[in-house]
Design a protein around this motif. Structure first.
Motif, PDB file in Angstrom:
ATOM      1  N   GLU A 270      -0.870   5.885  -4.794  1.00 46.49           N
ATOM      2  CA  GLU A 270      -2.015   6.662  -5.623  1.00 46.49           C
ATOM      3  C   GLU A 270      -3.168   5.655  -5.621  1.00 46.49           C
ATOM      4  O   GLU A 270      -4.274   6.189  -5.793  1.00 46.49           O
ATOM      5  CB  GLU A 270      -1.363   6.698  -7.084  1.00 46.49           C
ATOM      6  N   TYR A 271      -3.252   4.563  -5.295  1.00 44.52           N
ATOM      7  CA  TYR A 271      -4.234   3.637  -5.493  1.00 44.52           C
ATOM      8  C   TYR A 271      -4.851   3.270  -3.836  1.00 44.52           C
ATOM      9  O   TYR A 271      -4.195   3.116  -2.932  1.00 44.52           O
ATOM     10  CB  TYR A 271      -3.858   2.175  -5.738  1.00 44.52           C
ATOM     11  N   LYS A 272      -6.141   3.285  -3.840  1.00 39.94           N
ATOM     12  CA  LYS A 272      -6.873   3.122  -2.402  1.00 39.94           C
ATOM     13  C   LYS A 272      -7.844   1.959  -2.712  1.00 39.94           C
ATOM     14  O   LYS A 272      -8.919   2.066  -3.701  1.00 39.94           O
ATOM     15  CB  LYS A 272      -7.627   4.334  -2.120  1.00 39.94           C
ATOM     16  N   SER A 273      -7.800   1.211  -2.217  1.00 34.62           N
ATOM     17  CA  SER A 273      -8.652  -0.298  -2.170  1.00 34.62           C
ATOM     18  C   SER A 273      -9.880   0.271  -1.666  1.00 34.62           C
ATOM     19  O   SER A 273     -10.305   1.021  -0.928  1.00 34.62           O
ATOM     20  CB  SER A 273      -7.942  -1.132  -1.191  1.00 34.62           C
TER      21      SER A 273
ATOM     22  N   TYR B  78       4.740  -7.039  -9.813  1.00 36.30           N
ATOM     23  CA  TYR B  78       3.146  -7.409  -9.937  1.00 36.30           C
ATOM     24  C   TYR B  78       2.493  -8.113 -11.039  1.00 36.30           C
ATOM     25  O   TYR B  78       2.927  -7.771 -11.967  1.00 36.30           O
ATOM     26  CB  TYR B  78       2.425  -6.096  -9.659  1.00 36.30           C
TER      27      TYR B  78
ATOM     28  N   SER C 245       0.865  -1.176  -0.144  1.00 34.36           N
ATOM     29  CA  SER C 245       0.012   0.077   0.090  1.00 34.36           C
ATOM     30  C   SER C 245       1.047   1.087  -0.121  1.00 34.36           C
ATOM     31  O   SER C 245       0.638   2.017  -0.706  1.00 34.36           O
ATOM     32  CB  SER C 245      -0.854   0.041   1.136  1.00 34.36           C
TER      33      SER C 245
ATOM     34  N   ALA D 273      -3.193  -3.084  -8.114  1.00 31.46           N
ATOM     35  CA  ALA D 273      -4.483  -3.021  -7.721  1.00 31.46           C
ATOM     36  C   ALA D 273      -4.952  -4.619  -7.268  1.00 31.46           C
ATOM     37  O   ALA D 273      -5.530  -4.435  -6.235  1.00 31.46           O
ATOM     38  CB  ALA D 273      -5.301  -2.292  -8.541  1.00 31.46           C
ATOM     39  N   THR D 274      -4.953  -5.257  -8.077  1.00 27.03           N
ATOM     40  CA  THR D 274      -5.624  -6.538  -8.044  1.00 27.03           C
ATOM     41  C   THR D 274      -4.815  -7.352  -6.814  1.00 27.03           C
ATOM     42  O   THR D 274      -5.531  -7.949  -5.999  1.00 27.03           O
ATOM     43  CB  THR D 274      -5.336  -7.289  -9.113  1.00 27.03           C
TER      44      THR D 274
ATOM     45  N   ILE E 179      -3.151  -6.192  -4.335  1.00 28.54           N
ATOM     46  CA  ILE E 179      -3.554  -5.500  -2.943  1.00 28.54           C
ATOM     47  C   ILE E 179      -4.837  -5.661  -2.682  1.00 28.54           C
ATOM     48  O   ILE E 179      -5.112  -5.878  -1.367  1.00 28.54           O
ATOM     49  CB  ILE E 179      -3.265  -3.800  -3.327  1.00 28.54           C
ATOM     50  N   ASP E 180      -5.804  -5.701  -3.347  1.00 33.22           N
ATOM     51  CA  ASP E 180      -7.171  -6.010  -3.116  1.00 33.22           C
ATOM     52  C   ASP E 180      -7.275  -7.506  -2.480  1.00 33.22           C
ATOM     53  O   ASP E 180      -7.788  -7.752  -1.569  1.00 33.22           O
ATOM     54  CB  ASP E 180      -8.300  -5.942  -4.226  1.00 33.22           C
TER      55      ASP E 180
ATOM     56  N   ASP F 139      -1.600  -6.831 -11.813  1.00 37.69           N
ATOM     57  CA  ASP F 139      -1.295  -5.747 -11.729  1.00 37.69           C
ATOM     58  C   ASP F 139      -1.381  -5.222 -10.179  1.00 37.69           C
ATOM     59  O   ASP F 139      -1.872  -6.195  -9.387  1.00 37.69           O
ATOM     60  CB  ASP F 139      -2.340  -4.677 -12.374  1.00 37.69           C
TER      61      ASP F 139
ATOM     62  N   ASN G 206       2.327   1.954  -3.245  1.00 43.37           N
ATOM     63  CA  ASN G 206       1.330   2.605  -4.370  1.00 43.37           C
ATOM     64  C   ASN G 206       0.425   3.441  -3.519  1.00 43.37           C
ATOM     65  O   ASN G 206      -0.792   3.096  -3.443  1.00 43.37           O
ATOM     66  CB  ASN G 206       0.795   1.336  -4.975  1.00 43.37           C
TER      67      ASN G 206
END
Length: 292
Positions: A62-65, A213, A57, A218-219, A221-222, A216, A60
C-alpha cells in the motif's frame, strides 16, 4: 652525417617514451587487479540491500516510496556522470561522454532542462565546456573510491527528485565487461523501476522474513531505497575505475608496441642513410684516386 645524428636523436627519444609507456602499463595492470577486487567486493552489499528493500516493499504494497513516483511535471532531468580523473585510457571517457551528449540532446529536444552531477575530473571539465548546469561534483577520488565522498553529490540529485524538481535521474558510466571490453552505459536511476526490486523464487524463500519496524515502515523503506541508490552509484564508480585501469593497460601496451615498431623503422632508415653516406665517401675516394 647531420641527418644520421637527427635520426639517432629521434630513436633515443622514442626509446625513452617506450620505457615510460611500459612502466605505465605494468602499474595499470597492478592497479587493475585491485580495482576488480574492489568492484566484486561491492556487489554483495548492493544485492543484500536490494533483497531487503524488495521484501519490505512487497510486505507493504500500500506504500509507494517517493523514489518510485512517475509522471512528474517538472520538465527537468538529472544526470550523474561518472568518468575518470586522469587521461591516457584510450576512448573510455570519450565513449561515455558521447552517450551522455546524445541523451542530453534528446531530453533538450523534448523541452526538458538539464542538471548534472559530475563524478570524475574529465566529466566535470566536459560538462563545464558544453555549458551544462553542474549542481555538484566529486573529483580526485583516488584509486580506492570512498562512499562518504559520493553521498553528498548524489544526495543533491535525490533531494531534487523527491522535491519534484526533476522528472528522472540518469546514471551514466562505463560498465566493466572484461579486461578487453568496457561499454558506456546510460540507464535510468530514478524513478526506481519495478524490475530493480523484483525477486526470484529462491530469493523470496531465502529472504522471506517478518520485520518489526522502528519508527515505521515508510521511513525504513525510504531509507533503504536511498542506501540502495547510493550503493548503485558506488558500484558504478567501482566498475568505472576497473574499466579505467583495464583501458589504460591496453592503451599503454598498444603505445609500447607502436614505439617498438617506430624504433625498428627509424633504425632501418638510419642504417640506409649511413650506408648511403659510406658508399658516397668511397665513391669520392675512388674517383679522386683515379683522377690522380
Amino acid at each position: 652525417m647531420a641527418v644520421g645524428k637527427e635520426i639517432r636523436g629521434k630513436i633515443k627519444s622514442v626509446e625513452n617514451t617506450k620505457k615510460i609507456t611500459k612502466a605505465m602499463e605494468m602499474v595499470a595492470a597492478s592497479k587493475m587487479r585491485k580495482a576488480q577486487e574492489r568492484m566484486r567486493a561491492a556487489r554483495p552489499y548492493a544485492d543484500k540491500i536490494r533483497n531487503i528493500t524488495a521484501n519490505l516493499s512487497q510486505a507493504n504494497p500500500e506504500y509507494k516510496s517517493p523514489y518510485q513516483r512517475t509522471g512528474g511535471t517538472a520538465k527537468a532531468v538529472g544526470f550523474i556522470v561518472v568518468t575518470t580523473d586522469k587521461g591516457l585510457c584510450g576512448g573510455l571517457n570519450t565513449n561515455v561522454l558521447r552517450a551522455v551528449t546524445n541523451k542530453m540532446k534528446d531530453e533538450q529536444a523534448a523541452g526538458r532542462a538539464i542538471q548534472a552531477v559530475a563524478i570524475g575530473n574529465k566529466g566535470f571539465g566536459f560538462l563545464n565546456r558544453v555549458g551544462a548546469n553542474v549542481v555538484s561534483h566529486a573529483i580526485q577520488l583516488g584509486d580506492a573510491p570512498q562512499l562518504d565522498k559520493l553521498i553528498g553529490p548524489v544526495k543533491v540529485m535525490l533531494d531534487a527528485f523527491v522535491a519534484g524538481k526533476l522528472d528522472a535521474v540518469y546514471l551514466c558510466c562505463t560498465k566493466f565487461i572484461n579486461t578487453m571490453k568496457q561499454e558506456p552505459m546510460v540507464e535510468q536511476l530514478l524513478p526506481l523501476a519495478a524490475d530493480r526490486l523484483s525477486q526470484t523464487a529462491a530469493e523470496k524463500t531465502l529472504h522471506g522474513w517478518d520485520y518489526i519496524y522502528e519508527p515505521d515502515a515508510a521511513t525504513v523503506i525510504d531509507d533503504l531505497i536511498q542506501r540502495y541508490i547510493e550503493a548503485l552509484v558506488f558500484q558504478a564508480v567501482a566498475e568505472n575505475m576497473a574499466s579505467e585501469q583495464s583501458a589504460r593497460m591496453v592503451a599503454m601496451k598498444a603505445a609500447t608496441d607502436n614505439a617498438g615498431s617506430l624504433i625498428g623503422e627509424l633504425k632501418l632508415i638510419y642504417n640506409k642513410t649511413r650506408q648511403a653516406a659510406i658508399t658516397k665517401e668511397l665513391s669520392e675516394i675512388v674517383s679522386g684516386a683515379a683522377a690522380v
